[in-house]
Design an enzyme around this catalytic site. Structure first.
Site, PDB file in Angstrom:
ATOM      1  N   GLU A  38      42.504  40.628  38.465  1.00 51.49           N
ATOM      2  CA  GLU A  38      42.747  41.002  37.079  1.00 51.49           C
ATOM      3  C   GLU A  38      41.482  41.722  36.606  1.00 51.49           C
ATOM      4  O   GLU A  38      40.386  41.178  36.751  1.00 51.49           O
ATOM      5  CB  GLU A  38      42.980  39.736  36.235  1.00 51.49           C
ATOM      6  CG  GLU A  38      43.376  40.096  34.837  1.00 51.49           C
ATOM      7  CD  GLU A  38      43.608  38.903  33.931  1.00 51.49           C
ATOM      8  OE1 GLU A  38      43.712  37.764  34.430  1.00 51.49           O
ATOM      9  OE2 GLU A  38      43.676  39.135  32.713  1.00 51.49           O
ATOM     10  N   ARG A 262      40.256  27.801  47.074  1.00 49.31           N
ATOM     11  CA  ARG A 262      39.249  28.562  46.368  1.00 49.31           C
ATOM     12  C   ARG A 262      37.881  28.224  46.962  1.00 49.31           C
ATOM     13  O   ARG A 262      37.659  27.079  47.391  1.00 49.31           O
ATOM     14  CB  ARG A 262      39.290  28.072  44.916  1.00 49.31           C
ATOM     15  CG  ARG A 262      38.678  28.915  43.888  1.00 49.31           C
ATOM     16  CD  ARG A 262      39.071  28.349  42.520  1.00 49.31           C
ATOM     17  NE  ARG A 262      40.196  29.094  41.992  1.00 49.31           N
ATOM     18  CZ  ARG A 262      40.061  30.250  41.323  1.00 49.31           C
ATOM     19  NH1 ARG A 262      38.891  30.756  41.076  1.00 49.31           N
ATOM     20  NH2 ARG A 262      41.122  30.885  40.877  1.00 49.31           N
ATOM     21  N   LYS A 272      35.182  34.338  36.269  1.00 47.54           N
ATOM     22  CA  LYS A 272      34.842  35.533  35.503  1.00 47.54           C
ATOM     23  C   LYS A 272      34.645  35.207  34.019  1.00 47.54           C
ATOM     24  O   LYS A 272      33.780  35.773  33.368  1.00 47.54           O
ATOM     25  CB  LYS A 272      35.960  36.573  35.645  1.00 47.54           C
ATOM     26  CG  LYS A 272      35.868  37.365  36.935  1.00 47.54           C
ATOM     27  CD  LYS A 272      37.003  38.365  37.031  1.00 47.54           C
ATOM     28  CE  LYS A 272      38.273  37.669  37.455  1.00 47.54           C
ATOM     29  NZ  LYS A 272      39.446  38.527  37.520  1.00 47.54           N
TER      30      LYS A 272
HETATM   31  P1  ATP Z   1      38.390  33.940  37.856  1.00 49.18           P
HETATM   32  O1  ATP Z   1      38.685  32.529  37.491  1.00 49.18           O
HETATM   33  O2  ATP Z   1      37.005  34.159  38.315  1.00 49.18           O
HETATM   34  O3  ATP Z   1      38.810  34.919  36.806  1.00 49.18           O
HETATM   35  P2  ATP Z   1      40.782  34.557  39.130  1.00 49.18           P
HETATM   36  O4  ATP Z   1      41.443  33.814  40.239  1.00 49.18           O
HETATM   37  O5  ATP Z   1      41.397  34.467  37.786  1.00 49.18           O
HETATM   38  O6  ATP Z   1      39.282  34.190  39.123  1.00 49.18           O
HETATM   39  P3  ATP Z   1      41.663  37.125  39.857  1.00 49.18           P
HETATM   40  O7  ATP Z   1      41.168  38.426  39.396  1.00 49.18           O
HETATM   41  O8  ATP Z   1      43.000  36.681  39.421  1.00 49.18           O
HETATM   42  O9  ATP Z   1      40.592  36.058  39.474  1.00 49.18           O
HETATM   43  O10 ATP Z   1      41.511  36.992  41.442  1.00 49.18           O
HETATM   44  C1  ATP Z   1      41.896  37.940  42.394  1.00 49.18           C
HETATM   45  C2  ATP Z   1      42.096  37.210  43.687  1.00 49.18           C
HETATM   46  O11 ATP Z   1      40.894  36.559  44.076  1.00 49.18           O
HETATM   47  C3  ATP Z   1      43.149  36.139  43.550  1.00 49.18           C
HETATM   48  O12 ATP Z   1      44.019  36.203  44.662  1.00 49.18           O
HETATM   49  C4  ATP Z   1      42.364  34.871  43.520  1.00 49.18           C
HETATM   50  O13 ATP Z   1      43.107  33.827  44.008  1.00 49.18           O
HETATM   51  C5  ATP Z   1      41.142  35.221  44.378  1.00 49.18           C
HETATM   52  N1  ATP Z   1      39.992  34.396  44.008  1.00 49.18           N
HETATM   53  C6  ATP Z   1      39.418  34.290  42.797  1.00 49.18           C
HETATM   54  N2  ATP Z   1      38.416  33.402  42.802  1.00 49.18           N
HETATM   55  C7  ATP Z   1      38.333  32.929  44.070  1.00 49.18           C
HETATM   56  C8  ATP Z   1      37.504  31.975  44.732  1.00 49.18           C
HETATM   57  N3  ATP Z   1      36.541  31.326  44.070  1.00 49.18           N
HETATM   58  N4  ATP Z   1      37.699  31.758  46.047  1.00 49.18           N
HETATM   59  C9  ATP Z   1      38.669  32.417  46.702  1.00 49.18           C
HETATM   60  N5  ATP Z   1      39.484  33.313  46.152  1.00 49.18           N
HETATM   61  C10 ATP Z   1      39.340  33.573  44.845  1.00 49.18           C
HETATM   62 MG    MG Z   2      42.687  35.185  36.566  1.00 47.64          MG
END
Ligand code: ATP
Ligand code: MG
Length: 556
Positions: A38, A262, A272
């Protein structure tokens, strides 16, 4: 490539096993994965793990990986983030097949919603979010039907069209799937598919005032792109049932969701939203502050793409969430930089040393190898003068046992130069040591040493007059505790107040040729990278990592 070779030796992880079977049984000829960020912030080390996983699978197996921006939340998203995400993925060394945006599917998704209404599988609900929550039930109690659940198809079509046309304010209406308010999976209790939000979108502008929810956008986007293996983190496991339900009801390409754990790193936060707070509230200088666990922060700190990919490869994929020791990441960058970083001498905490038997005003040009790990890495010239700096910690007036550095009456070698002996300690009125007088041992020059003297200690040094002052930024962990996000209260209360220390250091003149981002080993001090804040008159270096290897010592 050596990471590829290493992978071959390892047994397959559970996702590779699934894919291997799918390909061998002929379920697919090739696989399609996607990395779906995102664009609401900069990528962090956790994302690197997901990138290495998704792109790594299609390097190993036939197929390709798309980059899809999951941009269905207009209020938090921005093109600045889109650009930084693309830049970071490329920098890590991966190439996507197609660059896609969930927002490009808004028309199609709207059509899917109309289709569900026509099938009697979705309805417009006038309930407020509080009312919806009240009727939702709990994991142990069934929910109750909304009073709007039995609207006719015609009425639903009309209301949904009005929602799209902007007839209602934010929150006044939602479109919900009509599944089962008593379902054991709470997410299947008539989940919201669309909400009214009068907000400007970074790509579609003001064209829309209704936006699809994650669950109605993600699976459908996967399906439209014919993604075979849609990999997401464990918290989405309960969403899988809805993912499958929507695909089935719409009769569209059957993408499948798989979950993995994760990856979290200790002494930092990988979210983020939390990182954005640190940036907005000025706890760090920006998304690329070298203390940040973002890809851009790590890059500025001096991490190489290879070290990050190596780190992700070593931690692999798992089914259980755990905290990874930042020491492993540091181990990976040390390993890489030891092989490639140019050696230079820099004194961070200077003590003046005077070679009393070396003429005043004379500059003797010595040479020293650029990198002993690389054959023919070349040499640079080192100026040797009567007045030098060594590190304060390399001198002890009353040396402890087994202290092989400089002390009264003791001898040491100055790296790539001479053996010297300490003759005298000079103190100021407060008794502070301000200078150490030494004499140079004849015929002891490195490479031409016929003095017959063996010394145990070798010190780095620079000439006081020929060296260049440097601003050196020494970083420590951003947080004082391993799991700041898991603590009580505000995670920001656990910031390490001493995560940045700035010192003026003195470097050998060859450092004037350094370029932004170039990595060095400052002998005996660690690995450093030239910062983009450097100007011709003021060179700035970031400490990437110290030389000491706590991780390997602790036996992993
Ligand atoms: P954040 O909480 O940092 O915003 P998010 O999962 O909401 O993380 P996205 O932009 O939706 O962030 O993530 C893109 C991809 O990265 C998704 O498939 C998510 O599952 C993966 N991802 C995000 N954080 C991690 C992590 N700590 N370890 C492994 N994969 C991750
Ligand atoms: Mg997200």
């Amino acid at each position: 490539m050596h990471t590829e070779e290493k992978k071959e030796e390892k047994s397959l992880n559970f996702l590779e096993d699934i894919i291997d079977t799918d390909l061998r049984t002929g379920k697919y000829d090739q696989i399609v994965t996607r990395f779906p960020p995102e664009p609401n912030g900069y990528l962090h080390i956790g994302h690197a793990s997901s990138i290495c996983l998704n792109f790594g699978l299609t390097k190993k197996f036939p197929g390709y990986t798309n980059l899809r921006f999951d941009d269905t939340n207009p209020t938090t998203e921005d093109t600045e983030y889109v650009e930084s995400i693309k830049n970071d993925i490329k920098w890590l060394g991966f190439e996507w097949k197609n660059e896609l945006f969930a927002s490009d599917y808004f028309d199609t998704l709207y059509g899917y919603a109309v289709e569900l209404i026509n099938k009697g599988l979705a309805y417009v609900d006038d309930s407020t979010s509080e009312e919806i929550a009240l009727l939702k039930g709990t994991p142990t109690e069934p929910g109750k039907d909304s009073p709007y659940r039995n609207r006719s198809i015609e009425e639903n079509l009309e209301l949904f069209a009005q929602m799209k046309a902007g007839a209602f304010p934010d929150g006044a209406k939602t479109l919900r799937a009509k599944i089962d308010m008593k379902h054991t999976n709470m997410l299947m209790r008539d989940p919201i598919l669309y909400r009214v939000k009068h907000a400007h979108h970074h790509r579609t502008g003001n064209a829309w005032c209704i936006y699809p929810m994650y669950d109605f956008a993600h699976g459908q986007s996967d399906s439209l792109e014919k993604v075979t293996h849609s990999l997401c983190t464990l918290e989405f496991m309960p969403h899988r049932e809805l993912y499958d339900w929507l695909i089935k009801q719409l009769g569209i390409y059957p993408s499948h969701q798989y979950e993995f754990a994760r990856r979290n790193l200790n002494y930092t936060v990988t979210s983020k939203r939390k990182l954005l707070q640190l940036v907005k509230e000025g706890h760090v200088s920006g998304w690329d502050d070298p203390r940040m666990p973002t890809i851009s922060g790590l890059r500025r700190r001096g991490y190489t793409p290879h070290s990050i990919v190596d780190f992700c490869d070593r931690i692999g994929v798992g089914k259980r969430e755990n905290m990874i020791d930042v020491g492993l990441l540091e181990f990976c960058i040390r390993e890489d930089l030891n092989k490639i970083a140019t050696r230079r001498m820099v004194v961070l905490d200077p003590l003046k040393l005077v070679i009393t038997n070396f003429p005043e005003g004379k500059v003797e040009w010595l040479t020293s190898e650029n990198n002993p790990e690389i054959e023919n890495s070349g040499e640079r010239n080192l100026p040797f003068t009567r007045e030098l700096y060594i590190e304060k910690e390399d001198f002890m007036e009353n040396p402890a046992k087994k202290y092989f550095r400089l002390a009264p009456g003791k001898m040491v070698r100055l790296k790539s130069a001479y053996i010297i002996q300490c003759d005298e300690v000079v103190k100021d009125g407060d008794g502070e040591i301000v200078q150490v007088n030494c004499s140079l041992i004849e015929n002891s020059r490195s490479g031409a040493d016929s003095s017959g003297i063996n010394v145990k200690g070798t010190l780095h040094w620079v000439s006081t007059s020929e060296s260049v002052p440097l601003e050196v930024r020494l970083y420590d962990r951003l947080f004082a505790v391993e799991d700041a996000a898991g603590q009580e209260g505000d995670f920001k209360e656990y910031l390490n107040p001493n995560s940045l220390q700035i010192v003026t250091a003195y470097g050998e003149p060859a450092l004037k040729e350094a370029t932004v981002g170039e990595g060095f080993q400052f002998l005996r001090k660690g690995y450093f990278s030239m910062d983009r804040d450097s100007t011709k008159d003021k060179l700035v270096f970031n400490r990437t990592v110290t030389l000491r290897d706590n991780w390997a010592k602790s036996g992993k």
